[in-house]
Every structure is written in C-alpha cells, then in structure tokens.
Write a protein that holds these residues in place. Structure first.
Motif, PDB file in Angstrom:
ATOM      1  N   HIS A  71     -26.038 -17.399  35.145  1.00 46.99           N
ATOM      2  CA  HIS A  71     -26.602 -17.017  33.587  1.00 46.99           C
ATOM      3  C   HIS A  71     -27.878 -18.428  34.018  1.00 46.99           C
ATOM      4  CE1 HIS A  71     -22.755 -15.322  33.762  1.00 46.99           C
ATOM      5  NE2 HIS A  71     -23.920 -14.685  32.343  1.00 46.99           N
ATOM      6  N   GLY A  72     -28.549 -18.105  33.020  1.00 44.28           N
ATOM      7  CA  GLY A  72     -29.654 -19.682  32.546  1.00 44.28           C
ATOM      8  C   GLY A  72     -29.643 -20.643  31.692  1.00 44.28           C
ATOM      9  N   TYR A  73     -29.251 -20.653  31.106  1.00 47.47           N
ATOM     10  CA  TYR A  73     -29.092 -21.534  30.437  1.00 47.47           C
ATOM     11  C   TYR A  73     -27.515 -21.438  29.154  1.00 47.47           C
ATOM     12  CZ  TYR A  73     -31.389 -18.313  27.008  1.00 47.47           C
ATOM     13  OH  TYR A  73     -30.814 -16.961  26.160  1.00 47.47           O
ATOM     14  N   PRO A  74     -26.879 -22.891  28.565  1.00 52.33           N
ATOM     15  CA  PRO A  74     -25.318 -22.508  27.897  1.00 52.33           C
ATOM     16  C   PRO A  74     -25.535 -21.602  26.939  1.00 52.33           C
ATOM     17  CG  PRO A  74     -26.372 -25.030  27.914  1.00 52.33           C
ATOM     18  CD  PRO A  74     -27.488 -24.225  28.704  1.00 52.33           C
ATOM     19  N   LEU A  75     -26.559 -21.724  25.881  1.00 47.78           N
ATOM     20  CA  LEU A  75     -26.120 -21.086  25.233  1.00 47.78           C
ATOM     21  C   LEU A  75     -25.900 -19.324  25.983  1.00 47.78           C
ATOM     22  CD1 LEU A  75     -28.492 -21.909  22.132  1.00 47.78           C
ATOM     23  CD2 LEU A  75     -26.484 -21.220  22.184  1.00 47.78           C
ATOM     24  N   HIS A  76     -26.978 -18.748  26.627  1.00 42.03           N
ATOM     25  CA  HIS A  76     -26.419 -17.248  27.792  1.00 42.03           C
ATOM     26  C   HIS A  76     -25.399 -17.354  27.891  1.00 42.03           C
ATOM     27  CE1 HIS A  76     -28.427 -15.328  31.073  1.00 42.03           C
ATOM     28  NE2 HIS A  76     -27.535 -14.454  30.223  1.00 42.03           N
ATOM     29  N   ILE A  77     -24.851 -18.376  28.875  1.00 37.90           N
ATOM     30  CA  ILE A  77     -23.317 -18.456  28.983  1.00 37.90           C
ATOM     31  C   ILE A  77     -22.057 -18.171  28.069  1.00 37.90           C
ATOM     32  CG2 ILE A  77     -23.254 -20.702  30.086  1.00 37.90           C
ATOM     33  CD1 ILE A  77     -21.348 -18.882  32.312  1.00 37.90           C
ATOM     34  N   ILE A  78     -22.396 -19.300  27.239  1.00 37.44           N
ATOM     35  CA  ILE A  78     -21.363 -19.663  25.813  1.00 37.44           C
ATOM     36  C   ILE A  78     -21.755 -17.749  25.551  1.00 37.44           C
ATOM     37  CG2 ILE A  78     -21.695 -20.382  23.851  1.00 37.44           C
ATOM     38  CD1 ILE A  78     -22.489 -23.253  24.909  1.00 37.44           C
ATOM     39  N   PHE A  79     -22.147 -17.310  24.743  1.00 37.21           N
ATOM     40  CA  PHE A  79     -23.133 -15.828  23.979  1.00 37.21           C
ATOM     41  C   PHE A  79     -21.972 -15.012  25.177  1.00 37.21           C
ATOM     42  CE2 PHE A  79     -25.608 -18.092  21.424  1.00 37.21           C
ATOM     43  CZ  PHE A  79     -24.667 -18.001  19.946  1.00 37.21           C
ATOM     44  N   ASN A  80     -22.078 -14.318  26.056  1.00 45.34           N
ATOM     45  CA  ASN A  80     -21.896 -13.624  27.076  1.00 45.34           C
ATOM     46  C   ASN A  80     -20.324 -12.820  27.096  1.00 45.34           C
ATOM     47  OD1 ASN A  80     -24.034 -12.395  27.672  1.00 45.34           O
ATOM     48  ND2 ASN A  80     -24.469 -13.222  29.608  1.00 45.34           N
ATOM     49  N   MET A  81     -20.111 -15.295  26.912  1.00 46.61           N
ATOM     50  CA  MET A  81     -18.495 -15.040  27.416  1.00 46.61           C
ATOM     51  C   MET A  81     -17.394 -14.799  26.338  1.00 46.61           C
ATOM     52  SD  MET A  81     -18.290 -15.374  30.684  1.00 46.61           S
ATOM     53  CE  MET A  81     -19.845 -14.627  31.150  1.00 46.61           C
TER      54      MET A  81
END
Length: 94
Positions: A71-81
C-alpha cells in the motif's frame, strides 16, 4: 424455506478477514518504516510490486502475490482495510 421463517445472517466470526487486515497492516508498517510511515519505501516498491513484463519469469508470478499486500500511503491502507473489514465480514458470515 418454511413460510413465515425469517432468514438470519450467520454469526460465524470472520477470522480470515481479521488475519488479512493484520498481515496487511504489519507489511505496511514494515515497508514504510524508513519514510516515517508516510509512504512505502522505494526499495520495497521496486522489489515487490507487479510489473507485467516480468511475467515471463518465476519472479513475475510471485510479484502478483506480493503486490497485493503493498500500500502506497496511510489513506490507501486505511480505506482498503476498512473496505475489507466491512465486506469481508459480510462475505465470511455466510
């Protein structure tokens, strides 16, 4: 289905969903540690991301699997999770 019977969603725990969330989060923390957890390190991006031209080698096929956990950046992983949490639990409950 018997007339008058209501359908009750399963009450099974979504263990696979929770395990995937933990694995993805740990991998993000490990790959973004050098950049203060703000973005993935370029080293891991170049080593494990999917590049179609590499499909002619075994390394390319392994990159299909490893790229799913990057995952590239924090918002990317937060929304994916969050998406995985909401929909993964619904899928696993049946």
């Amino acid at each position: 289905m018997i007339p008058g019977e209501t359908f009750v969603k399963g009450t099974r725990k979504a263990y696979v969903t929770y395990i995937l969330i933990v694995i993805n989060t740990l991998i993000y923390l490990l790959t973004s540690y050098n950049n203060y957890f703000l973005q993935i390190s370029q080293k891991y991006l170049w080593e494990y991301s999917f590049v179609p031209v590499y499909l002619t080698s075994l390394d390319g096929w392994l990159r299909i699997l490893t790229s799913m956990f990057l995952h590239g950046y924090p918002l990317h992983i937060i929304f994916n999770m969050y998406f995985l949490y909401v929909f993964g639990r619904a899928v696993e409950s049946y």
